[in-house]
Design a protein around this motif. Structure first.
Motif, mmCIF file in Angstrom:
data_model
loop_
_atom_site.group_PDB
_atom_site.id
_atom_site.type_symbol
_atom_site.label_atom_id
_atom_site.label_comp_id
_atom_site.label_asym_id
_atom_site.label_seq_id
_atom_site.Cartn_x
_atom_site.Cartn_y
_atom_site.Cartn_z
ATOM 1 N N ALA A 90 38.209 52.345 29.545
ATOM 2 C CA ALA A 90 39.191 53.150 29.510
ATOM 3 C C ALA A 90 38.688 54.587 29.929
ATOM 4 N N GLY A 91 37.429 54.773 30.008
ATOM 5 C CA GLY A 91 36.967 55.980 30.269
ATOM 6 C C GLY A 91 36.930 57.178 29.373
ATOM 7 N N ASN A 92 37.372 56.853 28.078
ATOM 8 C CA ASN A 92 37.504 57.558 26.856
ATOM 9 C C ASN A 92 37.677 56.962 25.794
ATOM 10 N N PRO A 112 41.104 48.255 52.985
ATOM 11 C CA PRO A 112 42.086 47.038 52.971
ATOM 12 C C PRO A 112 41.310 45.926 52.080
ATOM 13 N N HIS A 113 42.323 45.083 51.379
ATOM 14 C CA HIS A 113 41.681 43.964 50.622
ATOM 15 C C HIS A 113 42.403 42.955 50.890
ATOM 16 N N PRO A 114 41.724 41.880 51.092
ATOM 17 C CA PRO A 114 42.608 40.196 51.435
ATOM 18 C C PRO A 114 43.617 40.254 50.089
ATOM 19 N N PRO A 115 44.863 39.553 50.579
ATOM 20 C CA PRO A 115 45.585 39.358 49.305
ATOM 21 C C PRO A 115 45.070 38.048 48.673
ATOM 22 N N GLU A 116 45.538 38.106 47.438
ATOM 23 C CA GLU A 116 45.055 36.866 46.419
ATOM 24 C C GLU A 116 45.585 35.613 47.289
ATOM 25 N N THR A 117 44.912 34.388 47.228
ATOM 26 C CA THR A 117 45.238 33.246 47.551
ATOM 27 C C THR A 117 45.768 32.282 46.192
ATOM 28 N N PRO A 118 46.869 31.411 46.296
ATOM 29 C CA PRO A 118 47.043 30.580 45.265
ATOM 30 C C PRO A 118 45.946 29.818 44.700
ATOM 31 N N GLU A 119 44.905 29.691 45.223
ATOM 32 C CA GLU A 119 43.705 28.828 44.700
ATOM 33 C C GLU A 119 42.853 29.695 44.057
ATOM 34 N N GLN A 120 43.184 31.107 43.932
ATOM 35 C CA GLN A 120 42.345 32.061 43.065
ATOM 36 C C GLN A 120 43.163 32.918 42.416
ATOM 37 N N PRO A 121 43.826 32.490 41.506
ATOM 38 C CA PRO A 121 44.838 33.443 40.712
ATOM 39 C C PRO A 121 44.124 34.312 39.730
ATOM 40 N N VAL A 122 44.641 35.422 39.623
ATOM 41 C CA VAL A 122 44.073 36.285 38.867
ATOM 42 C C VAL A 122 45.029 36.873 37.736
ATOM 43 N N TYR A 123 44.729 37.518 36.684
ATOM 44 C CA TYR A 123 45.160 38.221 35.821
ATOM 45 C C TYR A 123 45.235 39.425 35.718
ATOM 46 N N TRP A 124 46.024 40.683 35.960
ATOM 47 C CA TRP A 124 45.684 41.939 35.503
ATOM 48 C C TRP A 124 45.921 42.428 34.347
ATOM 49 N N ALA A 125 45.055 42.859 33.599
ATOM 50 C CA ALA A 125 44.852 43.075 32.173
ATOM 51 C C ALA A 125 44.950 44.673 32.065
ATOM 52 N N ASN A 126 45.789 44.898 31.271
ATOM 53 C CA ASN A 126 45.792 46.444 30.866
ATOM 54 C C ASN A 126 44.911 46.545 29.694
ATOM 55 N N VAL A 127 43.617 47.024 30.115
ATOM 56 C CA VAL A 127 42.702 47.302 28.825
ATOM 57 C C VAL A 127 42.392 48.721 28.593
ATOM 58 N N GLY A 128 42.524 49.434 27.514
ATOM 59 C CA GLY A 128 42.521 50.886 27.408
ATOM 60 C C GLY A 128 43.315 51.506 28.303
ATOM 61 N N GLY A 129 42.683 52.414 29.393
ATOM 62 C CA GLY A 129 43.659 53.214 30.262
ATOM 63 C C GLY A 129 43.459 52.831 31.593
ATOM 64 N N ARG A 130 42.856 51.416 31.696
ATOM 65 C CA ARG A 130 42.654 50.979 33.189
ATOM 66 C C ARG A 130 43.448 49.646 33.331
ATOM 67 N N THR A 131 43.556 49.163 34.484
ATOM 68 C CA THR A 131 44.019 47.709 34.701
ATOM 69 C C THR A 131 42.810 47.236 35.479
#
Length: 256
Positions: free
Chosen positions: A71-73, A139-158
């Motif tokens: 979170a940086g703090n 630029p970042h390549p889009p996520e593919t169905p073969e590599q799913p991710v979860y974006w977690a809200n941890v502290g003050g960052r995702t």
């Protein structure tokens, strides 16, 4: 400077409180005795500095420090009876490592070092913001169905957590712990919302307090009514009665 005290021993909290009250330009914004209540405290009161014990229920202080670091703090000073964690403390960029019984002069010196570090925070934040802007411009390549991710809200960052890295998730009151191969992340989410977020992935709810990665299951056992899954890490997770048939069906589908 706003200070929070996190320690599972009431006497330790009282002792630290008395010492801090003698240090000018400090204000104690609260205290907590567990990781969950400590996260509530830090989110609500936004302390500049946390005095953090290492041996605590639910989550040890070192792991909790990593959550705050993301979170940086705030800044962290470990207050502990054990000297064996000193090297780990520097890994999470703690300001200092003070051993119990705490010497008032030693604590004062550590807090003054934290105060000096806080004076540099505007410059550090400017550098971090510039780095984030540079990163977002690439630029970042889009996520593919073969590599799913979860974006977690941890502290003050995702933060980005690949689904394949998640072994299991366990509930803890208003929070949940996401266990990966190396880390444990505390997120403020209900199991119902996480279950929805994980739909279509290998993560499945098997208990009111547990979600597991089907790809990590090594065995399913049922002994005298107790249902358990064993993960590839060796951990055993209970299976709720109403979730058992769905788990068996999911394993059959995966196997097929």
């Amino acid at each position: 400077m706003k200070i929070a005290i996190i320690d599972d021993e009431p006497l330790a909290i009282s002792s630290l409180r008395r010492m801090i009250e003698t240090i000018p330009a400090t204000a104690i914004v609260g205290s907590a005795r567990s990781a969950a209540s400590a996260m509530h405290l830090c989110e609500a009161r936004q302390p500049d500095l946390v005095l953090l014990d290492i041996e605590m229920p639910q989550m040890d202080g070192m792991t909790f420090a990593r959550e705050l670091k993301q979170a940086g703090n705030p800044l962290i000073i470990f207050i502990t009876a054990y000297d064996k964690f000193a090297v780990d403390a520097f890994d999470v960029e703690a300001i200092d490592y003070v051993l119990k019984p705490v010497d008032p002069a030693r604590l004062r010196g550590a807090i003054e070092r934290a105060r000096s570090r806080l004076s540099l925070r505007p410059l550090m934040q400017a550098v971090e913001s510039a780095a984030l802007r540079l990163h977002s411009a690439v630029p970042h390549p889009p996520e593919t169905p073969e590599q799913p991710v979860y974006w977690a809200n941890v502290g003050g960052r995702t933060i980005r957590i690949p689904i394949a890295d998640i072994r299991h998730v366990e509930a803890c009151r208003d929070y949940a712990f996401i266990h990966t191969g190396r880390d444990r992340h505390m997120v403020r989410e209900t199991m119902a919302r996480l279950e929805t977020a994980f739909e279509g992935t290998a993560l499945q709810r098997i208990h009111r307090s547990h979600i597991v990665n089907l790809d990590r299951i090594q065995a399913v056992s049922r002994d005298t009514g107790l249902r358990l899954v064993t993960l590839d890490s060796g951990e055993e997770i209970p299976v709720g009665r109403r979730f058992y048939s769905r788990l068996v069906d999911a394993i059959d589908i995966a196997a097929g």
